[in-house]
Design a protein around this motif. Structure first.
Motif, PDB file in Angstrom:
ATOM      1  N   TYR A  34       0.813  -1.213   0.000  1.00 37.23           N
ATOM      2  CA  TYR A  34       0.000   0.000   0.000  1.00 37.23           C
ATOM      3  C   TYR A  34       0.850   1.269   0.000  1.00 37.23           C
ATOM      4  CZ  TYR A  34      -3.967  -2.951   1.476  1.00 37.23           C
ATOM      5  OH  TYR A  34      -4.953  -3.906   1.553  1.00 37.23           O
ATOM      6  N   ILE A  35       2.097   1.156   0.397  1.00 34.59           N
ATOM      7  CA  ILE A  35       2.923   2.358   0.581  1.00 34.59           C
ATOM      8  C   ILE A  35       4.234   2.266  -0.188  1.00 34.59           C
ATOM      9  CG2 ILE A  35       1.975   2.938   2.866  1.00 34.59           C
ATOM     10  CD1 ILE A  35       4.601   1.590   3.976  1.00 34.59           C
ATOM     11  N   SER A  36       4.249   1.541  -1.294  1.00 39.48           N
ATOM     12  CA  SER A  36       5.499   1.336  -2.022  1.00 39.48           C
ATOM     13  C   SER A  36       6.138   2.659  -2.426  1.00 39.48           C
ATOM     14  CB  SER A  36       5.263   0.464  -3.259  1.00 39.48           C
ATOM     15  OG  SER A  36       4.277   1.031  -4.103  1.00 39.48           O
ATOM     16  N   HIS A  37       5.322   3.679  -2.657  1.00 38.64           N
ATOM     17  CA  HIS A  37       5.846   4.994  -3.038  1.00 38.64           C
ATOM     18  C   HIS A  37       6.359   5.774  -1.818  1.00 38.64           C
ATOM     19  CE1 HIS A  37       1.806   5.660  -1.645  1.00 38.64           C
ATOM     20  NE2 HIS A  37       1.943   6.974  -1.705  1.00 38.64           N
ATOM     21  N   LEU A  38       6.117   5.260  -0.614  1.00 39.63           N
ATOM     22  CA  LEU A  38       6.538   5.950   0.610  1.00 39.63           C
ATOM     23  C   LEU A  38       7.692   5.253   1.319  1.00 39.63           C
ATOM     24  CD1 LEU A  38       3.078   6.840   2.222  1.00 39.63           C
ATOM     25  CD2 LEU A  38       4.590   8.351   0.926  1.00 39.63           C
ATOM     26  N   ILE A  39       8.240   4.223   0.706  1.00 46.83           N
ATOM     27  CA  ILE A  39       9.324   3.490   1.362  1.00 46.83           C
ATOM     28  C   ILE A  39      10.606   4.314   1.228  1.00 46.83           C
ATOM     29  CG2 ILE A  39      10.619   1.315   1.485  1.00 46.83           C
ATOM     30  CD1 ILE A  39       8.218  -0.112   0.379  1.00 46.83           C
ATOM     31  N   THR A  40      10.694   5.317   2.083  1.00 43.40           N
ATOM     32  CA  THR A  40      11.832   6.227   2.151  1.00 43.40           C
ATOM     33  C   THR A  40      12.426   6.152   3.546  1.00 43.40           C
ATOM     34  OG1 THR A  40      10.496   8.098   2.913  1.00 43.40           O
ATOM     35  CG2 THR A  40      10.698   7.794   0.526  1.00 43.40           C
ATOM     36  N   PRO A  41      13.679   6.543   3.720  1.00 43.29           N
ATOM     37  CA  PRO A  41      14.274   6.507   5.064  1.00 43.29           C
ATOM     38  C   PRO A  41      13.475   7.297   6.088  1.00 43.29           C
ATOM     39  CG  PRO A  41      15.989   6.794   3.408  1.00 43.29           C
ATOM     40  CD  PRO A  41      14.677   6.899   2.687  1.00 43.29           C
ATOM     41  N   GLU A  42      12.929   8.432   5.685  1.00 41.62           N
ATOM     42  CA  GLU A  42      12.190   9.269   6.619  1.00 41.62           C
ATOM     43  C   GLU A  42      10.937   8.568   7.114  1.00 41.62           C
ATOM     44  OE1 GLU A  42      14.938  11.443   4.247  1.00 41.62           O
ATOM     45  OE2 GLU A  42      13.227  10.219   3.582  1.00 41.62           O
ATOM     46  N   PHE A  43      10.226   7.943   6.209  1.00 43.98           N
ATOM     47  CA  PHE A  43       8.994   7.243   6.591  1.00 43.98           C
ATOM     48  C   PHE A  43       9.309   6.020   7.434  1.00 43.98           C
ATOM     49  CE2 PHE A  43       5.684   4.098   5.994  1.00 43.98           C
ATOM     50  CZ  PHE A  43       4.511   4.828   6.100  1.00 43.98           C
ATOM     51  N   VAL A  44      10.236   5.215   6.995  1.00 51.08           N
ATOM     52  CA  VAL A  44      10.551   3.958   7.670  1.00 51.08           C
ATOM     53  C   VAL A  44      11.033   4.213   9.097  1.00 51.08           C
ATOM     54  CG1 VAL A  44      12.066   1.937   7.615  1.00 51.08           C
ATOM     55  CG2 VAL A  44      11.024   2.777   5.495  1.00 51.08           C
ATOM     56  N   ALA A  45      11.773   5.291   9.292  1.00 50.85           N
ATOM     57  CA  ALA A  45      12.355   5.586  10.604  1.00 50.85           C
ATOM     58  C   ALA A  45      11.311   5.959  11.649  1.00 50.85           C
ATOM     59  CB  ALA A  45      13.379   6.708  10.480  1.00 50.85           C
ATOM     60  N   GLU A  46      10.094   6.251  11.234  1.00 50.25           N
ATOM     61  CA  GLU A  46       9.057   6.646  12.188  1.00 50.25           C
ATOM     62  C   GLU A  46       8.404   5.459  12.889  1.00 50.25           C
ATOM     63  OE1 GLU A  46       7.630  10.821  10.082  1.00 50.25           O
ATOM     64  OE2 GLU A  46       6.538   8.962   9.641  1.00 50.25           O
ATOM     65  N   PHE A  47       8.773   4.231  12.498  1.00 52.24           N
ATOM     66  CA  PHE A  47       8.131   3.039  13.029  1.00 52.24           C
ATOM     67  C   PHE A  47       9.150   2.091  13.659  1.00 52.24           C
ATOM     68  CE2 PHE A  47       5.611   4.637   9.537  1.00 52.24           C
ATOM     69  CZ  PHE A  47       4.310   4.577  10.012  1.00 52.24           C
ATOM     70  N   GLU A  48       8.666   1.311  14.621  1.00 53.26           N
ATOM     71  CA  GLU A  48       9.374   0.123  15.066  1.00 53.26           C
ATOM     72  C   GLU A  48       8.879  -0.984  14.148  1.00 53.26           C
ATOM     73  OE1 GLU A  48      11.895  -2.380  17.128  1.00 53.26           O
ATOM     74  OE2 GLU A  48      11.714  -0.201  17.375  1.00 53.26           O
ATOM     75  N   MET A  55      14.575  -4.521   3.953  1.00 51.50           N
ATOM     76  CA  MET A  55      15.978  -4.166   3.746  1.00 51.50           C
ATOM     77  C   MET A  55      16.256  -2.730   4.169  1.00 51.50           C
ATOM     78  SD  MET A  55      17.363  -6.922   2.867  1.00 51.50           S
ATOM     79  CE  MET A  55      19.004  -6.273   2.448  1.00 51.50           C
ATOM     80  N   MET A  56      15.325  -1.822   3.889  1.00 43.60           N
ATOM     81  CA  MET A  56      15.530  -0.442   4.310  1.00 43.60           C
ATOM     82  C   MET A  56      15.441  -0.325   5.826  1.00 43.60           C
ATOM     83  SD  MET A  56      13.837   3.119   2.975  1.00 43.60           S
ATOM     84  CE  MET A  56      14.757   2.975   1.426  1.00 43.60           C
ATOM     85  N   ALA A  57      14.500  -1.023   6.448  1.00 46.69           N
ATOM     86  CA  ALA A  57      14.385  -0.994   7.907  1.00 46.69           C
ATOM     87  C   ALA A  57      15.657  -1.522   8.558  1.00 46.69           C
ATOM     88  CB  ALA A  57      13.175  -1.808   8.357  1.00 46.69           C
ATOM     89  N   GLY A  68      20.189  -0.510  11.697  1.00 52.48           N
ATOM     90  CA  GLY A  68      21.475  -1.147  11.967  1.00 52.48           C
ATOM     91  C   GLY A  68      21.343  -2.502  12.631  1.00 52.48           C
ATOM     92  N   LYS A  69      20.144  -3.064  12.596  1.00 56.74           N
ATOM     93  CA  LYS A  69      19.921  -4.382  13.188  1.00 56.74           C
ATOM     94  C   LYS A  69      18.889  -5.122  12.344  1.00 56.74           C
ATOM     95  CE  LYS A  69      16.285  -2.703  16.288  1.00 56.74           C
ATOM     96  NZ  LYS A  69      15.830  -2.541  17.693  1.00 56.74           N
ATOM     97  N   THR A  70      18.828  -6.428  12.532  1.00 55.11           N
ATOM     98  CA  THR A  70      17.843  -7.218  11.794  1.00 55.11           C
ATOM     99  C   THR A  70      16.472  -7.027  12.424  1.00 55.11           C
ATOM    100  OG1 THR A  70      19.487  -8.893  11.225  1.00 55.11           O
ATOM    101  CG2 THR A  70      17.182  -9.525  11.040  1.00 55.11           C
ATOM    102  N   PRO A  71      15.499  -6.533  11.664  1.00 61.79           N
ATOM    103  CA  PRO A  71      14.164  -6.357  12.239  1.00 61.79           C
ATOM    104  C   PRO A  71      13.566  -7.699  12.668  1.00 61.79           C
ATOM    105  CG  PRO A  71      14.374  -5.157  10.163  1.00 61.79           C
ATOM    106  CD  PRO A  71      15.583  -6.033  10.282  1.00 61.79           C
ATOM    107  N   VAL A  72      12.675  -7.639  13.632  1.00 69.38           N
ATOM    108  CA  VAL A  72      11.969  -8.839  14.068  1.00 69.38           C
ATOM    109  C   VAL A  72      11.066  -9.316  12.931  1.00 69.38           C
ATOM    110  CG1 VAL A  72      10.257  -9.737  15.681  1.00 69.38           C
ATOM    111  CG2 VAL A  72      12.061  -8.202  16.495  1.00 69.38           C
ATOM    112  N   LEU A  73      11.228 -10.566  12.561  1.00 69.24           N
ATOM    113  CA  LEU A  73      10.430 -11.170  11.489  1.00 69.24           C
ATOM    114  C   LEU A  73      10.010 -12.561  11.933  1.00 69.24           C
ATOM    115  CD1 LEU A  73      11.067 -11.173   7.679  1.00 69.24           C
ATOM    116  CD2 LEU A  73      10.654 -13.337   8.843  1.00 69.24           C
ATOM    117  N   ILE A  74       8.723 -12.835  11.804  1.00 74.47           N
ATOM    118  CA  ILE A  74       8.226 -14.171  12.145  1.00 74.47           C
ATOM    119  C   ILE A  74       7.594 -14.802  10.904  1.00 74.47           C
ATOM    120  CG2 ILE A  74       7.901 -13.728  14.594  1.00 74.47           C
ATOM    121  CD1 ILE A  74       4.968 -13.216  14.093  1.00 74.47           C
ATOM    122  N   ASP A  75       7.560 -16.120  10.895  1.00 72.92           N
ATOM    123  CA  ASP A  75       6.992 -16.871   9.795  1.00 72.92           C
ATOM    124  C   ASP A  75       5.598 -17.364  10.188  1.00 72.92           C
ATOM    125  OD1 ASP A  75       7.547 -18.336   7.115  1.00 72.92           O
ATOM    126  OD2 ASP A  75       6.782 -19.905   8.432  1.00 72.92           O
ATOM    127  N   ALA A  76       4.673 -17.353   9.228  1.00 73.68           N
ATOM    128  CA  ALA A  76       3.287 -17.703   9.519  1.00 73.68           C
ATOM    129  C   ALA A  76       3.137 -19.133  10.016  1.00 73.68           C
ATOM    130  CB  ALA A  76       2.424 -17.486   8.277  1.00 73.68           C
TER     131      ALA A  76
END
Length: 248
Positions: free
Chosen positions: A86-100, A137-139, A144-152
């Motif tokens: 939904y936000i492919s056009h917003l995947i920028t460092p500024e946007f991504v940095a606002e979230f955990e 990858m941007m997150a 500077g760390k691997t984001p938490v990712l879980i598998d379904a």
């Protein structure tokens, strides 16, 4: 937690069941795909083929939605479940940095069959694996760390250990009682899509007792369109799967 806690996923990845668990916790204000409303139900809607009769509201515009979430997060803990599609056009460092940023991924052999059942005319773009990988990858680069990712599969087969590992990974308490709930209609989830997407979830009793019950959709090998989509999605899934939380 000062940042908005976000779970990013694709369609048909059990992410809404995860969202229900977050609602049961009671310590977060939870939003169901707020940028999905921007994508389909705003003046800036980016897909006019799906839900062509959707009600358009300026309050759902991307920047308005983003700012509303940030303002609420100043006062309360906020969790959103949403999709990088939904936000492919917003995947920028500024946007991504606002979230955990955290992630949930599902084997495309299972996800695609379920998606095809609902949307036989789905596009490769709508599978969502490419923007999910790009966001991950941007997150990772920004934090500077691997984001938490879980598998379904881990979430469905071993929910307690998986949620406990997730909570440890993001630094929030593990609340075992949140893994179960009463079956009920969920207007907070079905507010902008047909309820058929979540009918099985509405009848569920939680993650604790949830078993993976697949409708007999066949296999991706039965359909040339699904085979093409699987070959497209698989490399992204494999790269993401390498980073999943290992569940004991």
């Amino acid at each position: 937690m000062s940042k908005i806690l976000a779970l990013w996923s694709t369609f048909r990845a059990t992410s809404t069941a995860f969202e229900c668990m977050m609602r049961e916790r009671g310590d977060f204000v939870v939003f169901h795909e707020p940028f999905g409303l921007s994508f389909y139900n705003s003046e800036e809607r980016r897909n006019t083929n799906r839900y062509p009769d959707a009600e358009i509201k300026a309050e759902n515009n991307y920047e308005t939605t983003r700012q509303r979430l940030l303002d609420i997060a100043k006062k309360q803990q906020v969790f959103i479940k949403d999709m990088p599609y939904y936000i492919s056009h917003l995947i920028t460092p500024e946007f991504v940095a606002e979230f955990e940023n955290t992630f949930l991924v599902r084997n495309p052999a299972k996800m695609l069959l379920s998606l095809h059942y609902r949307w036989p005319d789905f596009t490769l773009e709508e599978t969502g694996y490419e923007p999910l990988y790009s966001y991950f990858m941007m997150a990772q680069e920004i934090s500077g760390k691997t984001p938490v990712l879980i598998d379904a599969d881990d979430l469905l087969n071993n929910p307690e250990s998986t949620i406990k590992a997730y909570c440890n990974g993001v630094g929030i308490p593990f609340i075992p009682e949140a893994l179960s709930w009463e079956p009920k209609s969920r207007p907070e989830i079905n507010h902008w899509q047909s309820g058929v997407w979540h009918s099985s979830l509405n009848a569920s009793k939680g993650l604790r007792d949830r078993k993976q019950k697949e409708i007999n959709y066949g296999t991706v090998e039965d359909n040339d369109r699904l085979k093409e989509a699987y070959e497209y999605c698989l490399p992204y899934y494999q790269k993401l799967y390498e980073h999943r939380l290992r569940i004991e």
